[in-house]
Motif scaffolding. Structure first.
Motif, PDB file in Angstrom:
ATOM      1  N   MET A 243      39.943  35.485  33.102  1.00 52.96           N
ATOM      2  CA  MET A 243      40.419  34.850  33.853  1.00 52.96           C
ATOM      3  C   MET A 243      41.601  34.118  32.654  1.00 52.96           C
ATOM      4  N   PRO A 248      43.115  42.112  34.308  1.00 50.38           N
ATOM      5  CA  PRO A 248      42.285  42.312  35.591  1.00 50.38           C
ATOM      6  C   PRO A 248      41.802  43.240  36.104  1.00 50.38           C
ATOM      7  N   LYS A 252      37.786  38.859  36.424  1.00 49.65           N
ATOM      8  CA  LYS A 252      38.763  37.913  37.883  1.00 49.65           C
ATOM      9  C   LYS A 252      38.229  38.234  39.386  1.00 49.65           C
ATOM     10  N   ILE A 256      38.066  35.318  42.299  1.00 48.30           N
ATOM     11  CA  ILE A 256      39.115  35.445  43.218  1.00 48.30           C
ATOM     12  C   ILE A 256      38.590  36.033  44.798  1.00 48.30           C
TER      13      ILE A 256
END
Lengths: 298, 549
Positions: A243, A248, A252, A256
């Motif tokens: 984060m 990616p 993370k 999300i």
């Protein structure tokens, strides 16, 4: 595994919220939300959703993300590479820093070197990786602009990926290394006064050889146990590290997905985490048998 | 005397050089790449975009990711949006006609416009397909109902006619550059099926190169874009536009201050960010329209159903003080005197312009009203829910402090978006504050946030007043602009008199941009004017964007 995925399923369904709000945002009317809930199958009884989820999981047909509308398999396969890279690099840094410093601290016990190492080994574990990460970003991207602040790098460019791995893996590895320093030192001190070490020394074996071959080897069992447990901490640490550094990775993606209540993605990622932790425990058990031939599994 | 090179020293030197080269390569690569590439990177926070489907993406901010890929029949001029719906300009439609009662709209389409990815020429079939795609509930568009009563008829290859059951003077706002207006390629959508959502094809100046969900979107210039091909405008010199999602505010800021990213937006920390921008040589400007926040009382939760209590709240809040605290010496937060204001600062079409507040700050009067309502010892409103966004929480904290001074207490619970929406839209939030900008016409805002048909829903306070509803409904179909504005103003006065929505503060987001980026807005460089009129809530990336130097 089944227990872990069931807990995840139940917790997510009772966490409140609704994925249709992430998909439709704040503009849609309640009827539009209801229609979408029906389309996504979220209006069905929980047990039906659970059996569908378990069937999909064990047949490796994860379905599509509710929010991103892409196959979860391809989503995971893209993101997992960045997490694996970070986890391995972070773990390696923790081992490469933690174990040698632990050995040195034990070897130089009660000297200034030992005190220094012990103090340092308390500093980094006292600061969570996200905090160290933010300090690193400010230090190495703004004050001394050497590294990029974020991103995982281009998948087709190995050098770029490794370059972008340096700060995240350091912040993760340093956090974990303290535990290894302390456990290595304690385990080494426990072994260093054993009779066989005295025998080795009396046979005229050099200090370094005695430490590495006779003390360290026999001190390894608790170190390996701790390192095995650290794997779980590595995975947990990757979430915040990704984060902060905008990597990616799965962490993370997990955050999300939790924010948007993308149930199938959350459940698949956590099932993968559970599988990795189960496999790492198995690996630790196998290493035990290799390190100590007295341990055998029937 | 020269030192003799031995085999050992040779190996030492060679391996040392190789090691140094290996370590240095990524650094050299990184620097060289950064210097040579003309890639404009936009730094967005998580939650600012989650989908690239032209008809279902729902975030206002996410529109900035989609807009460069698409065109619509009409559009707001990039960087020069006006509050007047009549100021929309032609895009894929060269011109249009409407009948006298605004129930039929005929669009004459631009010819020889090409689709990205080699899908051929844009025609009227694509317009009909796009409208029907939004309309189809299976698509999952939040706006499907906007086209519920719209009938689309393809007259010929370059003409399309749309008809509505009732007069619709604001019809153009349904087909302008927003999700409902994005014209997508029928052929591509039919070929790709479900995958079209992640492989959108438009006619805009940038086409999709790569989409990494949860990470970034990479767009590259579409050289056949009609405005470039017609010679209306020189083709951009930008190699790519990348919109990157950052999980953490520090790394997002660091990316921009460090020069790795070039565009971002902020709704908090104005003073520090302005100072950092000045030090780093970055440009900042205000974004219009503002996001107003009104304090709504939940009519279903006693004692808020008592008008004396609502008026006590209205007199207890101090928008001037709140704006001063939140703005930190900048002009990014301004106090409101009306729920949707039309004064010089706010400039909303159909907004209300009041020189004095209906409920001036008067804590003593607030106390008297509370005592009159039988709450001389104050009120405890229990749990109040805020969304997770920093500015929302700050607004609530100030409100908590201001109401606390007159004995009105509540417990503030910031929630993640899904829980906040579920509880607040379900009617469980005693004081729902909502900070969001909408198309700058009061009809949209009043309808969404205070009309009884949206309760439960976005009318989170459950306000219901037949006269108010009737005025807002009538304004939708009123063809006389002056009469329309009067209706909208009267509706606001009713809501104010009933203390249903108390004006608080308006947020003008801070746009931050590298001087290397020329936004190319026809209305002027926002770095010089200090204002960008981009109603979609993030930077407007359009055909004019260029790399400077």
């Amino acid at each position: 595994m089944l227990g872990a995925v069931t807990i995840v399923f139940v917790v997510m369904r009772f966490a409140g919220g609704d994925p249709t709000y992430a998909i439709l945002g704040d503009h849609a009317t309640p009827e539009v939300h209801e229609a979408l809930r029906e389309t996504l199958g979220l209006d069905r009884p929980i047990y039906q959703q659970y059996f569908e989820y378990i069937t999909k999981l064990f047949t490796f047909n994860f379905g599509d993300s509710l929010v991103k509308k892409v196959p979860i398999g391809s989503l995971i396969s893209h993101h997992i590479r960045f997490t694996i890279e970070l986890a391995i690099a972070g773990f390696m840094i923790a081992v490469l820093i933690g174990i040698p410093l632990g050995i040195i601290a034990a070897y130089k016990r009660n000297t200034k070197v030992d005190h220094f190492i012990r103090v340092v080994s308390l500093i980094f574990p006292s600061m969570p990786p996200f905090y160290v990460g933010i300090v690193f970003i400010l230090l190495f991207t703004l004050i001394f602009p050497i590294f990029p602040s974020s991103g995982g790098g281009n998948l087709n460019d190995f050098a770029d990926r490794m370059f972008r791995l340096i700060l995240p893996s350091l912040s993760l590895g340093l956090f974990l290394s303290g535990t290894l320093v302390r456990i290595t030192r304690a385990s080494m001190l426990d072994t260093i006064n054993k009779d066989y070490v005295t025998v080795a020394r009396s046979k005229g074996l050099g200090q370094i050889r005695t430490i590495l071959k006779h003390v360290f080897r026999n001190a390894l069992i608790p170190i390996v146990t701790t390192a095995g447990m650290l794997l779980a901490a590595v995975l947990a640490g990757t979430v915040m590290t990704e984060m902060v550094f905008g990597r990616p990775g799965l962490g993370k993606l997990l955050v999300i997905s939790v924010n948007s209540r993308d149930y199938p993605v959350i459940e698949t990622i956590l099932a993968i985490y559970a599988l990795i932790i189960a496999l790492s425990n198995l690996l630790v058990d196998i290493i035990y048998a290799y390190l100590d031939p007295r341990i055998r599994y029937e | 005397m020269t030192k003799k090179t031995t085999r050992r020293s040779f190996i030492k030197k060679t391996s040392g050089t190789l090691a140094a080269a290996t370590i240095a390569t990524p650094f050299i690569n990184f620097t060289a790449k950064a210097q040579s590439e003309k890639v404009i990177r936009g730094a967005m926070a998580l939650g600012q975009f989650s989908s690239i489907d032209p008809h279902t993406a729902n975030e206002h901010t996410g529109y900035s990711v989609i807009a460069p890929m698409f065109n619509s029949l009409v559009r707001t001029p990039p960087g020069g949006s006006s509050a007047d719906p009549a100021a929309l300009e032609g895009d894929l439609a060269v011109n249009w006609e409407r009948n006298s009662d605004s129930t039929e709209f005929t669009f004459n389409l631009r010819r020889f416009v090409q689709w990205q990815k080699g899908f051929g020429e844009f025609t009227a079939d694509d317009v009909a397909f796009s409208i029907n795609r939004v309309k189809d509930p299976k698509t999952g568009s939040a706006w499907s109902k906007r086209f519920a009563n719209v009938n689309v008829q393809v007259v010929d290859r370059y003409t399309v006619k749309m008809s509505t059951q009732k007069p619709d003077p604001l019809f153009l706002t349904k087909v302008f550059d927003w999700q409902t207006g994005n014209i997508a390629c029928k052929k591509a959508a039919e070929q790709m099926g479900d995958k079209f959502s992640i492989n959108p094809v438009g006619t805009g100046p940038f086409e999709l190169k790569e989409y990494r969900p949860g990470d970034r979107v990479i767009l590259t210039p579409f050289k056949d874009h009609y405005r470039w091909k017609n010679g209306d405008l020189e083709m951009t010199n930008v190699d790519a536009v990348e919109i990157v999602l950052y999980g953490d505010a520090t790394s997002r800021d660091a990316a921009v201050w460090g020069g790795e990213a070039h565009l971002m937006q902020a709704a908090t920390g104005f003073k520090a960010r302005a100072a950092l921008a000045e030090r780093s040589g970055l440009n900042t400007w205000k974004q219009w329209p503002p996001a107003p926040s009104i304090v709504r009382c939940n009519f279903k939760i006693p004692p808020l159903d008592d008008i004396r209590v609502r008026k006590a709240i209205a007199h207890a809040i101090n928008p001037q003080e709140a704006a001063k605290i939140l703005a930190q010496g900048t002009d990014h937060i301004l106090p409101l005197t009306a729920p949707y204001s039309s004064d010089d600062n706010f400039g909303i079409y159909g907004g209300l312009n009041l020189s004095e507040a209906v409920y001036p700050y008067d804590p003593e009067k607030s106390g008297r009203l509370l005592a009159e309502a039988g709450h001389s010892k104050g009120i405890d409103l229990g749990d109040v829910y805020s969304g997770p966004w920093g500015i929302w929480i700050s607004v609530y904290e100030i409100l908590q402090q201001q109401l606390g001074q007159v004995g009105i207490k509540f417990k503030l619970n910031p929630l993640e978006a899904p829980n906040f929406f579920k509880l607040s839209r379900g009617g469980s939030n005693p004081l729902p504050i909502y900070m969001a900008s909408r198309f700058p016409d009061a009809n949209f805002y009043l309808d969404e946030f205070l009309h009884s048909k949206n309760a439960p829903g976005q009318n989170m306070g459950g306000y219901s007043n037949d006269k108010f509803d009737s005025l807002v409904d009538s304004a939708w179909v009123e063809t006389d602009p002056a009469a329309r504005v009067k209706m909208l103003n009267d509706a606001q006065m009713i809501a104010l008199e009933e203390a249903a929505g108390m004006p608080f503060v308006g947020l003008f987001a801070m746009q931050i941009a590298s001087p290397k980026v020329d936004m190319g807005y026809p209305g002027g460089d926002p770095a010089e004017t200090g204002l960008a009129r981009v109603w979609n809530q993030w930077h407007r990336i359009s055909e004019g964007i260029r790399w400077r130097g």
